[in-house]
Design a protein around this motif. Structure first.
Motif, PDB file in Angstrom:
ATOM      1  N   ARG A   1      44.334  38.056  43.365  1.00  0.00           N
ATOM      2  CA  ARG A   1      44.412  38.350  41.930  1.00  0.00           C
ATOM      3  C   ARG A   1      44.309  36.991  41.042  1.00  0.00           C
ATOM      4  O   ARG A   1      44.909  35.932  41.281  1.00  0.00           O
ATOM      5  N   HIS A   2      43.359  37.172  40.074  1.00  0.00           N
ATOM      6  CA  HIS A   2      43.031  35.703  39.698  1.00  0.00           C
ATOM      7  C   HIS A   2      44.100  35.223  38.480  1.00  0.00           C
ATOM      8  O   HIS A   2      43.907  34.278  38.145  1.00  0.00           O
TER       9      HIS A   2
ATOM     10  N   TYR B   1      38.895  49.567  33.557  1.00  0.00           N
ATOM     11  CA  TYR B   1      39.522  48.118  33.244  1.00  0.00           C
ATOM     12  C   TYR B   1      38.959  47.167  34.188  1.00  0.00           C
ATOM     13  O   TYR B   1      38.381  47.267  35.163  1.00  0.00           O
ATOM     14  N   GLY B   2      39.091  45.843  33.507  1.00  0.00           N
ATOM     15  CA  GLY B   2      38.531  44.718  34.344  1.00  0.00           C
ATOM     16  C   GLY B   2      39.215  44.545  35.759  1.00  0.00           C
ATOM     17  O   GLY B   2      40.460  44.719  36.231  1.00  0.00           O
ATOM     18  N   ASN B   3      38.446  44.155  36.840  1.00  0.00           N
ATOM     19  CA  ASN B   3      38.834  44.131  38.140  1.00  0.00           C
ATOM     20  C   ASN B   3      39.810  42.846  38.229  1.00  0.00           C
ATOM     21  O   ASN B   3      39.322  41.832  38.166  1.00  0.00           O
ATOM     22  N   PRO B   4      41.279  42.920  38.850  1.00  0.00           N
ATOM     23  CA  PRO B   4      41.956  42.076  38.725  1.00  0.00           C
ATOM     24  C   PRO B   4      41.796  40.957  40.018  1.00  0.00           C
ATOM     25  O   PRO B   4      42.470  40.150  39.933  1.00  0.00           O
ATOM     26  N   ILE B   5      40.793  41.122  40.938  1.00  0.00           N
ATOM     27  CA  ILE B   5      40.475  40.723  42.040  1.00  0.00           C
ATOM     28  C   ILE B   5      39.585  39.411  41.770  1.00  0.00           C
ATOM     29  O   ILE B   5      38.751  39.481  41.105  1.00  0.00           O
ATOM     30  N   ASN B   6      39.730  38.209  42.298  1.00  0.00           N
ATOM     31  CA  ASN B   6      38.827  37.110  42.361  1.00  0.00           C
ATOM     32  C   ASN B   6      37.400  37.694  42.783  1.00  0.00           C
ATOM     33  O   ASN B   6      37.185  38.440  43.454  1.00  0.00           O
ATOM     34  N   PRO B   7      36.386  36.927  42.095  1.00  0.00           N
ATOM     35  CA  PRO B   7      35.096  37.372  42.416  1.00  0.00           C
ATOM     36  C   PRO B   7      34.550  36.824  43.553  1.00  0.00           C
ATOM     37  O   PRO B   7      33.388  37.473  44.107  1.00  0.00           O
ATOM     38  N   SER B   8      35.181  35.920  44.509  1.00  0.00           N
ATOM     39  CA  SER B   8      34.617  35.719  45.793  1.00  0.00           C
ATOM     40  C   SER B   8      35.810  35.206  46.716  1.00  0.00           C
ATOM     41  O   SER B   8      36.850  35.182  46.211  1.00  0.00           O
ATOM     42  N   LYS B   9      35.767  35.149  48.027  1.00  0.00           N
ATOM     43  CA  LYS B   9      36.604  34.868  49.019  1.00  0.00           C
ATOM     44  C   LYS B   9      36.807  33.351  48.534  1.00  0.00           C
ATOM     45  O   LYS B   9      38.122  32.936  48.549  1.00  0.00           O
TER      46      LYS B   9
END
Length: 395
Positions: free
Chosen positions: A220-221, A263-271
């Motif tokens: 999560r960013h 809503y905005g994805n809470p996950i980072n855009p890349s590994k």
């Protein structure tokens, strides 16, 4: 670069030292099967159906995938695993991996089971932590409503009050017994509620040292910002922050829910972004070790090296009780055993529970090993390397 020449994650002799040739061959066959994605999916479906239809497959499951990734069906059945790991200076984290039925009775039962793991830890030098999921003792729908700021019905408020009392009873017992306890992270739509409950517990029980640990999913960013905020709050309010740092367990579900609900994805855009954030979180925690104790829950070799290097740079001894590494039972023994052999604090998550009840957990482990790039292949290759080494040695 390896900051500690005593540690080599390629040393399979240390990694598999407590496995007999027969056990190693059994593990080899299991990971060979798990290397096959279609076989894992088909096998998982067949196992579910067989258990639903009460076919006599429990013994087969218990002797294969269950034996690899679980300690037993009860705390007592986990004793040989606890002792075996302890001989290699690896601690055990007893993880009651039964997913709740959602009833008040099941929540009460789970709370009592977690307290039983605390009592077992109190009597053992090989169990440094206990762990629980808040959804094991509370209704996730109510946790979600609380996070959204929605008004609870009288019945829901009563249920929520009972849930808070269960969380408190678990953390209070951990405090009384001197056993550190992890509060696991869960889905983002009720994670803030879990966080708030955990901070309440920290303020009560972490006055002298970290007993209660929150879990931060660094995929999560926003989590590093949350760690920094939590540190400032701990300093302000005079308690210690306990943090278990993991990458995360609900990535696809989080992305899917964010898209469905707009809503905005809470996950980072890349590994890579997740890896960078994880290592940045390790850096922050080591730099603020005056008030933070952490467990690095990771199967990532680079992150292990990063933490080792940070500890060395800051003059922190490998066995400093504020710093632990942790991996899951049955996976990444090359990390766990080599770190422990070099004197670092290491623990294995040891799931337990009735075979039928922990099947969801076991199938996730199998899926993980095929989904994570190279995970099954890495395990399989290490085992193959050790078998070849032993054959050459005995030739």
């Amino acid at each position: 670069m390896n900051p500690d020449p005593k540690v080599s994650f390629d040393n399979t002799a240390i990694a598999f030292a407590d496995q007999s040739n027969a056990k190693l061959y059994k593990t080899y066959l299991l990971f060979a099967a798990m290397n096959n994605n279609s076989l894992v999916k088909m096998g998982g479906t067949m196992m579910r159906k067989a258990l639903e239809w009460h076919l006599p497959v429990k013994t087969l499951i218990k002797k294969t995938i269950f034996e690899q990734f679980c300690g037993g069906e009860t705390i007592e059945e986990c004793t040989p695993t606890i002792e075996r790991l302890g001989k290699s200076n690896i601690g055990t984290i007893l993880d009651y991996s039964v997913e709740g039925e959602g009833s008040e009775q099941s929540f009460d039962h789970t709370a009592q089971e977690i307290i039983a793991t605390i009592e077992r830890a109190h009597k053992s030098t090989h169990i440094p932590f206990s762990v629980f999921k808040v959804t094991g003792v509370a209704d996730s729908a109510i946790l979600t409503k609380v996070q959204k700021g929605q008004i609870l019905t009288a019945a829901e408020q009563t249920a929520y009050d009972k849930a808070r009392a269960r969380v408190n009873s678990i953390c209070q017992r951990a405090f009384e017994r001197g056993v550190r306890i992890f509060v696991d992270a869960e889905e983002s739509w009720f994670q803030e509620t879990i966080d708030q409950l955990t901070y309440e517990m920290m303020a009560l029980y972490n006055k002298e040292r970290a007993i209660v640990y929150n879990t931060y999913q660094l995929y999560r960013h926003d989590r590093l910002d949350v760690i920094k905020r939590d540190y400032e709050n701990a300093v302000r309010d005079g308690y210690y922050l306990g943090g278990k740092l993991v990458r995360g367990a609900y990535m696809e579900k989080e992305a899917r829910t964010a898209q469905q609900q707009g809503y905005g994805n809470p996950i980072n855009p890349s590994k890579q972004a997740t890896d960078d954030l994880y290592n940045a979180a390790l850096t922050f925690c080591v730099e603020h070790a005056d008030r933070i104790a952490i467990c690095a829950g990771t199967h990532n070799e680079d992150s292990c090296y990063v933490l080792m290097q940070l500890m060395a740079q800051h003059g922190i001894q490998p066995n400093d009780e504020r710093f632990y590494f942790a991996q899951l039972l049955g996976m990444s023994d090359n990390l766990s055993y080599n770190l422990a052999h070099a004197g670092y604090n290491v623990a294995k998550y040891v799931p337990y529970g009735p075979v039928e009840a922990v099947m969801p957990y076991l199938l996730r482990r199998a899926d993980e090993n095929t989904a994570i790039a190279g995970q099954s292949s890495r395990e399989f290759n290490l085992i193959s390397k050790e078998r070849a080494r032993r054959k050459k040695q005995n030739a």
